[in-house]
Scaffold this motif. Structure first.
Motif, PDB file in Angstrom:
ATOM      1  N   LYS A   1       0.805  -1.258   0.143  1.00 37.68           N
ATOM      2  CA  LYS A   1      -0.151   0.055   0.016  1.00 37.68           C
ATOM      3  C   LYS A   1       0.790   1.276  -0.002  1.00 37.68           C
ATOM      4  O   LYS A   1       0.322   2.211  -0.739  1.00 37.68           O
ATOM      5  CB  LYS A   1      -0.829   0.051   1.151  1.00 37.68           C
ATOM      6  CG  LYS A   1      -2.005  -1.029   0.971  1.00 37.68           C
ATOM      7  CD  LYS A   1      -2.875  -0.876   2.228  1.00 37.68           C
ATOM      8  CE  LYS A   1      -4.065  -2.111   2.148  1.00 37.68           C
ATOM      9  NZ  LYS A   1      -4.972  -2.124   3.600  1.00 37.68           N
ATOM     10  N   ASN A  31       0.810   4.047  -3.089  1.00 42.74           N
ATOM     11  CA  ASN A  31       0.290   5.532  -2.467  1.00 42.74           C
ATOM     12  C   ASN A  31       1.357   6.301  -2.797  1.00 42.74           C
ATOM     13  O   ASN A  31       1.075   7.610  -3.284  1.00 42.74           O
ATOM     14  CB  ASN A  31       0.131   5.563  -1.024  1.00 42.74           C
ATOM     15  CG  ASN A  31      -1.203   4.482  -0.745  1.00 42.74           C
ATOM     16  OD1 ASN A  31      -2.211   4.460  -1.484  1.00 42.74           O
ATOM     17  ND2 ASN A  31      -1.401   4.164   0.604  1.00 42.74           N
ATOM     18  N   ALA A  64      -8.192  -5.518  -5.720  1.00 40.27           N
ATOM     19  CA  ALA A  64      -8.149  -4.304  -6.528  1.00 40.27           C
ATOM     20  C   ALA A  64      -8.405  -2.730  -5.706  1.00 40.27           C
ATOM     21  O   ALA A  64      -8.046  -1.651  -6.167  1.00 40.27           O
ATOM     22  CB  ALA A  64      -9.536  -4.527  -7.085  1.00 40.27           C
ATOM     23  N   ALA A  65      -8.670  -2.986  -4.314  1.00 39.90           N
ATOM     24  CA  ALA A  65      -8.802  -1.862  -3.617  1.00 39.90           C
ATOM     25  C   ALA A  65      -7.281  -1.178  -3.337  1.00 39.90           C
ATOM     26  O   ALA A  65      -7.324  -0.041  -3.173  1.00 39.90           O
ATOM     27  CB  ALA A  65      -9.416  -2.265  -2.198  1.00 39.90           C
ATOM     28  N   THR A  66      -6.277  -2.249  -3.533  1.00 36.93           N
ATOM     29  CA  THR A  66      -5.098  -1.857  -3.056  1.00 36.93           C
ATOM     30  C   THR A  66      -4.581  -0.830  -4.250  1.00 36.93           C
ATOM     31  O   THR A  66      -3.655   0.054  -4.257  1.00 36.93           O
ATOM     32  CB  THR A  66      -3.766  -2.718  -2.834  1.00 36.93           C
ATOM     33  OG1 THR A  66      -4.366  -3.624  -1.535  1.00 36.93           O
ATOM     34  CG2 THR A  66      -2.566  -2.369  -2.695  1.00 36.93           C
ATOM     35  N   GLU A 116      -6.336   0.763  -6.566  1.00 38.37           N
ATOM     36  CA  GLU A 116      -7.219   1.414  -7.065  1.00 38.37           C
ATOM     37  C   GLU A 116      -6.625   2.951  -7.318  1.00 38.37           C
ATOM     38  O   GLU A 116      -6.847   3.370  -8.262  1.00 38.37           O
ATOM     39  CB  GLU A 116      -8.260   1.534  -6.252  1.00 38.37           C
ATOM     40  CG  GLU A 116      -9.380   2.650  -6.699  1.00 38.37           C
ATOM     41  CD  GLU A 116     -10.209   2.001  -7.774  1.00 38.37           C
ATOM     42  OE1 GLU A 116     -10.767   3.073  -8.456  1.00 38.37           O
ATOM     43  OE2 GLU A 116     -10.046   1.036  -7.992  1.00 38.37           O
ATOM     44  N   PRO A 117      -5.795   3.494  -6.432  1.00 39.46           N
ATOM     45  CA  PRO A 117      -5.020   4.587  -6.792  1.00 39.46           C
ATOM     46  C   PRO A 117      -4.398   4.981  -8.101  1.00 39.46           C
ATOM     47  O   PRO A 117      -4.437   5.863  -8.699  1.00 39.46           O
ATOM     48  CB  PRO A 117      -4.217   4.969  -5.560  1.00 39.46           C
ATOM     49  CG  PRO A 117      -4.554   4.050  -4.434  1.00 39.46           C
ATOM     50  CD  PRO A 117      -5.177   2.805  -4.973  1.00 39.46           C
ATOM     51  N   VAL A 177      -5.235   3.100 -10.682  1.00 37.96           N
ATOM     52  CA  VAL A 177      -6.334   3.473 -11.496  1.00 37.96           C
ATOM     53  C   VAL A 177      -6.825   4.908 -11.912  1.00 37.96           C
ATOM     54  O   VAL A 177      -7.065   5.320 -12.820  1.00 37.96           O
ATOM     55  CB  VAL A 177      -7.423   2.195 -11.601  1.00 37.96           C
ATOM     56  CG1 VAL A 177      -8.623   2.665 -12.499  1.00 37.96           C
ATOM     57  CG2 VAL A 177      -7.028   0.817 -11.233  1.00 37.96           C
ATOM     58  N   HIS A 178      -6.899   5.404 -10.664  1.00 38.95           N
ATOM     59  CA  HIS A 178      -7.500   6.777 -10.804  1.00 38.95           C
ATOM     60  C   HIS A 178      -6.218   7.667 -11.544  1.00 38.95           C
ATOM     61  O   HIS A 178      -6.642   8.668 -12.106  1.00 38.95           O
ATOM     62  CB  HIS A 178      -7.615   7.228  -9.163  1.00 38.95           C
ATOM     63  CG  HIS A 178      -8.730   6.917  -8.525  1.00 38.95           C
ATOM     64  ND1 HIS A 178      -9.881   6.713  -9.252  1.00 38.95           N
ATOM     65  CD2 HIS A 178      -8.722   6.242  -7.293  1.00 38.95           C
ATOM     66  CE1 HIS A 178     -10.935   6.254  -8.231  1.00 38.95           C
ATOM     67  NE2 HIS A 178     -10.168   6.194  -7.228  1.00 38.95           N
ATOM     68  N   LYS A 213      -6.880   7.342 -15.118  1.00 43.10           N
ATOM     69  CA  LYS A 213      -8.108   8.087 -15.375  1.00 43.10           C
ATOM     70  C   LYS A 213      -7.860   9.512 -15.598  1.00 43.10           C
ATOM     71  O   LYS A 213      -8.294  10.166 -16.586  1.00 43.10           O
ATOM     72  CB  LYS A 213      -9.256   7.527 -14.701  1.00 43.10           C
ATOM     73  CG  LYS A 213      -9.858   6.187 -14.615  1.00 43.10           C
ATOM     74  CD  LYS A 213     -10.855   5.741 -14.023  1.00 43.10           C
ATOM     75  CE  LYS A 213     -11.280   4.462 -13.853  1.00 43.10           C
ATOM     76  NZ  LYS A 213     -12.658   4.139 -12.833  1.00 43.10           N
ATOM     77  N   THR A 245     -10.604   5.203 -19.187  1.00 42.69           N
ATOM     78  CA  THR A 245      -9.536   4.475 -18.682  1.00 42.69           C
ATOM     79  C   THR A 245      -8.399   4.744 -19.698  1.00 42.69           C
ATOM     80  O   THR A 245      -8.300   5.275 -20.719  1.00 42.69           O
ATOM     81  CB  THR A 245      -9.920   3.101 -18.762  1.00 42.69           C
ATOM     82  OG1 THR A 245     -10.189   2.423 -20.130  1.00 42.69           O
ATOM     83  CG2 THR A 245     -10.757   2.813 -17.965  1.00 42.69           C
TER      84      THR A 245
END
Length: 298
Positions: free
Chosen positions: A204, A208, A257-259, A261-262, A264-265, A268, A285
């Protein structure tokens, strides 16, 4: 990193020591280097004479303003920016360390001036793990002294990997290591070749950190987007942002996927910047950006 994940899944803990050499390229002794090339790599005759000629009569001087010192003869160091320099450095610093680590049943990774030693075992075996690493680090320090190299204790780090439950069992144990008579306390995360490894290997912190750096660059690029235009913006995103996401992305394989996700943002946001989409526009995407670029080549 795979080795530690496997041990964590098996309920074991792993101690990793990251050793650093002080000014390593500047302390390589030419005579010792020639001896290593001859003894370990069987370089003889004309080839060895060529290396000897290459290393001999090297000089150095210093300039300050309009003043220049006299030339000093160098009997040590290899130029870092040369073609042969990195190869000579690797030959000098890695020829014997594998045998030192194997003698203590300690695994290792060697990359340039970064030396890493690690050992794994059950939680009940933590003192044996620490003892093996202490003895290995001591022998490596002695080996460095014989090569006129110096371990940098200030940049040496130690970390214990394991599950949250197993690491909590080690809170009352002495987990520190000693390098060059300096006590190194374990940390919760280390940076290994640009990748941040935390003690539970959930990655993480690394994700981040990469996302924050990428968003900082995107914010700067957004300020000049209208003046830069589409072509320049695409080049900036592909040159500054995307390589940071791609770097060592294999370590992110299998993460929730939650890890990730940043990241992916970030993709985008990069697509919105290039295509000049607002926050309320349909989300796109990186795949959509690639499709747009293929139909609108630079």
């Amino acid at each position: 990193m795979i080795w530690s994940i496997v041990h964590i899944d098996n309920g074991h803990v792993t101690c990793l020591i990251l050793l650093d050499l002080s000014s390593a390229c500047d302390t390589i002794d030419h005579q010792i280097l020639l001896s290593i090339l001859n003894r370990h790599f069987n370089i003889t005759g004309t080839a060895l004479t060529w290396f000897q000629t290459y290393l001999s009569n090297c000089t150095n001087s210093f300039c300050y303003g309009d003043d220049t010192t006299v030339d000093y003869i160098l009997n040590c160091s290899v130029p870092q920016g040369s073609v042969l320099g990195p190869q000579q450095f690797s030959s000098y610093t890695t020829s014997d360390i594998p045998s030192v680590c194997m003698r203590h049943t300690v695994r290792f990774h060697l990359y340039d001036d970064d030396k890493q030693a690690y050992a794994s075992g059950h939680v009940s075996d933590v003192y044996n793990i620490r003892r093996r690493l202490l003895e290995c680090a001591s022998d490596i320090a002695a080996w460095c002294t014989s090569r006129r190299l110096q371990l940098n204790s200030a940049k040496t780090e130690a970390i214990w990997f394991g599950s949250h439950a197993n690491l909590s069992k080690l809170t009352m144990c002495d987990l520190s290591v000693t390098v060059n008579n300096d006590n190194i306390s374990p940390v919760h995360s280390v940076r290994d070749l640009g990748v941040i490894l935390d003690d539970e290997l959930n990655m993480k912190q690394h994700v981040n950190s990469v996302a924050k750096t990428c968003f900082d660059h995107l914010c700067r690029q957004r300020l000049v987007r209208r003046r830069a235009g589409y072509d320049v913006t695409v080049r900036l995103v592909l040159a500054v942002v995307m390589p940071r996401i791609d770097y060592c992305n294999a370590v992110l394989t299998g993460l929730p996927a939650a890890t990730i996700e940043p990241l992916v943002h970030v993709q985008k946001s990069a697509a919105r910047l290039v295509l000049q989409l607002g926050p309320r526009d349909e989300c796109v995407t990186a795949a959509a950006l690639a499709a747009h670029q293929s139909t609108n080549p630079i």
